[in-house]
Scaffold this active site. Structure first.
Site, PDB file in Angstrom:
ATOM      1  N   HIS A  28     -12.748  -3.246 -18.153  1.00 50.05           N
ATOM      2  CA  HIS A  28     -11.315  -3.568 -17.569  1.00 50.05           C
ATOM      3  C   HIS A  28     -11.412  -4.785 -17.097  1.00 50.05           C
ATOM      4  CE1 HIS A  28     -12.547  -2.905 -13.220  1.00 50.05           C
ATOM      5  NE2 HIS A  28     -13.303  -2.332 -13.664  1.00 50.05           N
ATOM      6  N   ASP A  80      -8.158  -5.263 -14.984  1.00 47.37           N
ATOM      7  CA  ASP A  80      -7.625  -5.128 -13.742  1.00 47.37           C
ATOM      8  C   ASP A  80      -8.709  -5.381 -12.487  1.00 47.37           C
ATOM      9  OD1 ASP A  80      -8.567  -2.609 -14.307  1.00 47.37           O
ATOM     10  OD2 ASP A  80      -7.596  -2.195 -12.386  1.00 47.37           O
ATOM     11  N   ASP A 115     -16.580  -7.262 -11.427  1.00 45.43           N
ATOM     12  CA  ASP A 115     -16.040  -6.129 -11.633  1.00 45.43           C
ATOM     13  C   ASP A 115     -14.540  -6.452 -11.876  1.00 45.43           C
ATOM     14  OD1 ASP A 115     -15.305  -3.307 -11.542  1.00 45.43           O
ATOM     15  OD2 ASP A 115     -14.797  -3.438  -9.294  1.00 45.43           O
ATOM     16  N   GLU A 159      -7.762   0.533 -14.172  1.00 51.00           N
ATOM     17  CA  GLU A 159      -8.936   1.240 -13.814  1.00 51.00           C
ATOM     18  C   GLU A 159      -9.436   1.261 -12.339  1.00 51.00           C
ATOM     19  OE1 GLU A 159     -13.132   2.271 -12.450  1.00 51.00           O
ATOM     20  OE2 GLU A 159     -12.026   0.355 -12.212  1.00 51.00           O
ATOM     21  N   GLU A 160      -9.001   0.424 -11.564  1.00 49.67           N
ATOM     22  CA  GLU A 160      -9.092   0.111 -10.176  1.00 49.67           C
ATOM     23  C   GLU A 160      -8.074   0.821  -9.283  1.00 49.67           C
ATOM     24  OE1 GLU A 160     -11.508  -1.060  -8.785  1.00 49.67           O
ATOM     25  OE2 GLU A 160     -12.494  -2.707  -9.877  1.00 49.67           O
ATOM     26  N   HIS A 206     -15.193  -5.384  -4.785  1.00 50.06           N
ATOM     27  CA  HIS A 206     -14.104  -4.920  -3.921  1.00 50.06           C
ATOM     28  C   HIS A 206     -14.033  -5.681  -2.550  1.00 50.06           C
ATOM     29  CE1 HIS A 206     -13.795  -0.901  -6.179  1.00 50.06           C
ATOM     30  NE2 HIS A 206     -13.982  -1.909  -7.215  1.00 50.06           N
TER      31      HIS A 206
END
Length: 451
Positions: free
Chosen positions: A90, A92, A123, A156-157, A423
């Site tokens: 992903h 995003d 990520d 996705e996030e 994150h």
């Protein structure tokens, strides 16, 4: 890494990969368009589409998914009669959070102490580069021996389920014999790992109301019901004295059978402050991979700066519940809702609104694809045996794909090892891990084609 043509090719491609990841990280592709311009996500999607076209992919398209974002799709045909492998990542990313906490700008890839820093490096924009590197290495060494589909998700996030809904509406699009999800990570740097389980997730917003409006705390405090106090009390009921999650009716005693997670190592990975205890009971692996975990993600209430002496009439919170394999997320959501409603004190009015939900996932590790990956990782990581670990996070797409294509084998690998700090501020990726995992993926595709 032992010398072989694929590894040598990937090594030679790493400077280019750094340049490309730098370009991709520069897009502020947070799929929350109230905070970040949609144009940033569109730019990232177009970048990936152009990269796929440059590698000879056909049918490259930006798919408009039901949540208002775009996923990038491409198809690279292999030899006639070959198997089909779907590669997922992903583009995003999470918001950068406190930009002042970053040592370097979050959307500028910066090399420091042997790692590449920037939001999305691990990520999961790095996962996009991992797939590209693996395919380029194969093309330079005899060709890609399977049909390849690539899907790069754009939300996705956010957990809004756009790609899941699109896949359900177009079930033939992502059909494959095997799926490689490039959104997991090694247990630690240098230890090749596949993720065999994922916790599911439910996300709810709880709102408590007690008064028609705020009141002076001196005139009415002590008898007037305080909505913020009521909310704090109901949120506190979600944890036992030791910090374990306690949702009425939800089992909390499951055990993890597999790779152990040393408690002191976990403290270092999680950067727990000296003297602060871990929460919960059982092994660390039990707590983060096999049991439910509730987290209060945010509270709407007056900030300390500018607060007035008032009894609060209303308060809200966003609550996440991670759901372990073996537990149905729909049933867990019902239990969480019932718990919040039953535990709200003083007859306060409570509303619980579901925001998002995803089912947990458990892979079949006895499948031929897992053996092909184990053999590939043994070459990419000499002297290391592939490990199986759980992951506390959720990738709802895994269950959608498992439901749509029950015969497909699903493997989860990726760049999000503990030092990556995904994150959080100062997210980073190990370029050595990017190189080794790209080699492993390339060799896996070759091994799997021959299996």
């Amino acid at each position: 890494m032992s010398s072989n043509p694929v590894a040598e090719t990937v090594s030679a491609l790493m400077p280019r990969a750094k340049e490309e990841l730098t370009a991709l990280v520069a897009f502020k592709s947070v799929a929350d368009f109230d905070q970040f311009p949609r144009s940033e996500s569109v730019g990232a999607a177009n970048w990936i589409a152009a990269a796929l076209r440059a590698e000879g992919f056909q049918d490259v398209d930006l798919l408009d998914t039901p949540d208002g974002t775009q996923s990038v799709y491409g198809y690279l045909p292999g030899p006639e009669g070959a198997k089909t492998v779907l590669l997922y990542a992903h583009y995003d990313v999470q918001p950068p959070l406190d930009e002042a906490g970053w040592a370097t700008p979050p959307f500028e890839l910066t090399e420091r102490d042997g790692r590449w820093y920037g939001r999305g490096t691990a990520d999961c924009k790095g996962g996009v580069l991992m797939h590209l590197l693996a395919l380029r290495a194969l093309k330079a060494n005899g060709g890609v021996p399977v049909h390849v589909k690539v899907i790069a998700e754009g939300s996705e996030e956010q957990g809004t389920g756009g790609l899941e809904r699109y896949a359900e509406q177009h079930p033939e699009l992502l059909a494959a014999d095997t799926v490689v999800i490039g959104d997991a990570g090694n247990f630690r740097v240098g230890l090749p790992t596949v993720t065999s389980t994922l916790r599911g997730m439910t996300l709810v917003r709880v709102k408590v109301d007690t008064l028609e409006g705020n009141l002076h705390s001196g005139q009415f405090g002590g008898a007037a019901p305080d909505a913020l106090a009521a909310l704090i009390r109901v949120l506190d009921s979600l944890r036992a004295e030791d910090g374990s999650t306690t949702v009425d009716g939800l089992a909390t005693d499951s055990r993890w059978e597999g790779l152990a997670y040393d408690e002191e190592q976990f403290r270092r990975d999680a950067r727990v402050l000296d003297g602060v205890e871990l929460i919960g009971s059982g092994s660390v692996a039990d707590r983060i991979w096999a049991r439910p975990a509730v987290t209060v993600l945010g509270i709407d209430c007056p900030p300390v700066v500018g607060a007035t002496p008032s009894v609060q009439a209303s308060a809200r919170a966003l609550v996440s519940l991670r759901v372990p394999p073996g537990v149905d997320a729909v049933a867990a959501t019902k239990l969480l809702r019932a718990h919040l409603e039953a535990r709200t004190p003083w007859g306060a009015r409570v509303e619980v609104e579901q925001i998002g939900q995803g089912q947990p996932f458990r892979a079949d590790t006895t499948s031929p694809a897992y053996q092909a990956m184990a053999d590939a990782m043994a070459v990419a990581y000499p002297g290391q045996e592939m490990q199986y670990a759980g992951q506390g996070g959720s990738i709802p797409l895994c269950n959608t794909l498992a439901s749509l294509y029950p015969q497909a084998e699903i493997l989860l690998i990726g760049l999000s090892e503990p030092e990556a700090q995904i994150h959080a501020v100062n997210e980073s990726v190990s370029p050595q891990e990017l190189e080794r995992l790209s080699v492993a993926e390339a060799l896996f595709l070759r091994n799997y084609a021959a299996s």
